[in-house]
Design an enzyme around this catalytic site. Structure first.
Site, short mmCIF file in Angstrom:
data_model
loop_
_atom_site.label_atom_id
_atom_site.label_comp_id
_atom_site.label_asym_id
_atom_site.label_seq_id
_atom_site.Cartn_x
_atom_site.Cartn_y
_atom_site.Cartn_z
N HIS A 63 -17.50 -22.75 -1.35
CA HIS A 63 -16.70 -22.19 -0.25
C HIS A 63 -15.71 -23.23 0.25
O HIS A 63 -15.95 -23.88 1.25
CB HIS A 63 -17.62 -21.77 0.89
CG HIS A 63 -16.96 -20.88 1.90
ND1 HIS A 63 -16.38 -21.36 3.04
CD2 HIS A 63 -16.80 -19.54 1.95
CE1 HIS A 63 -15.90 -20.35 3.76
NE2 HIS A 63 -16.16 -19.24 3.11
N TYR A 64 -14.66 -23.43 -0.29
CA TYR A 64 -14.08 -22.97 -1.55
C TYR A 64 -13.92 -24.17 -2.47
O TYR A 64 -13.57 -25.25 -1.98
CB TYR A 64 -12.71 -22.35 -1.30
CG TYR A 64 -12.77 -21.12 -0.42
CD1 TYR A 64 -13.15 -19.90 -0.96
CD2 TYR A 64 -12.47 -21.19 0.93
CE1 TYR A 64 -13.19 -18.76 -0.16
CE2 TYR A 64 -12.52 -20.06 1.72
CZ TYR A 64 -12.88 -18.85 1.18
OH TYR A 64 -12.94 -17.74 1.96
#
Length: 180
Positions: A63-64
């Site tokens: 993420h991410y």
């Protein structure tokens, strides 16, 4: 005619809790344990906490990729865990005989998230400072005002509703909220 200054109100006793204390107070374990420290805890009333965000936090791996950001839902979870520490501290620090049993067993559930606003990204290297203030009770529910900030800049703020224990059951066929 002069009047004497009013007597100062007695300040509520505050408590500080390290990682080991928090692990005894909450049922959560890594990677879902989101508090590194709690401080200025007024049992049953309010408290502050710290979460040091690290590039090694498991949630940041996906993420991410290449641009790690702490998910907003985990910001809410960290604030809810601070609320649980404030609740449990009320039982643990109560005068009288020592608290019997497992204090983590008294941690309730997150009932709802209200008016939560996210206003700053939280990234590795940030020191997340959490605040929680318990509000009025509505039966087994309690409204709580929460805030998370980095360098005094608000990252998230809003209102949570939590249960005061694990006795509350959702209506048949409906899932319950997450544990605090």
């Amino acid at each position: 005619m002069t009047r004497p200054a009013p007597a100062p109100a007695t300040a509520a006793r505050t408590y500080d809790y390290g990682a080991d204390d928090i692990a005894r107070m909450l049922p959560h374990r890594p990677p879902m344990l989101m508090l590194d420290r709690a401080y200025d805890v007024v049992p049953g009333v309010s408290g502050h906490g710290v979460k040091c965000v690290s590039a090694g936090d498991p949630c940041l791996a996906g993420h991410y990729p290449g641009h790690p950001i702490m998910p907003g839902v985990l910001l809410v979870e960290a604030m809810a865990q601070l609320v649980a520490v404030v609740y449990v501290a009320d039982a643990v620090e109560a005068p009288g005989p020592a608290h019997d049993g497992d204090p983590a067993a008294s941690v309730g559930y997150l009932g709802s998230i209200r008016e939560m606003k996210f206003s700053r990204l939280v990234v590795p290297g940030d020191r997340l400072v959490l605040e929680a203030r318990l509000g009025p009770r509505l039966g087994a529910l309690r409204q709580v005002t929460v805030r998370a900030s980095v360098d005094r800049e608000t990252a998230a703020a809003g209102t949570l509703v939590v249960t005061s224990g694990r006795t509350a059951r959702p209506p048949a066929g409906r899932p319950s909220g997450g544990a605090l």
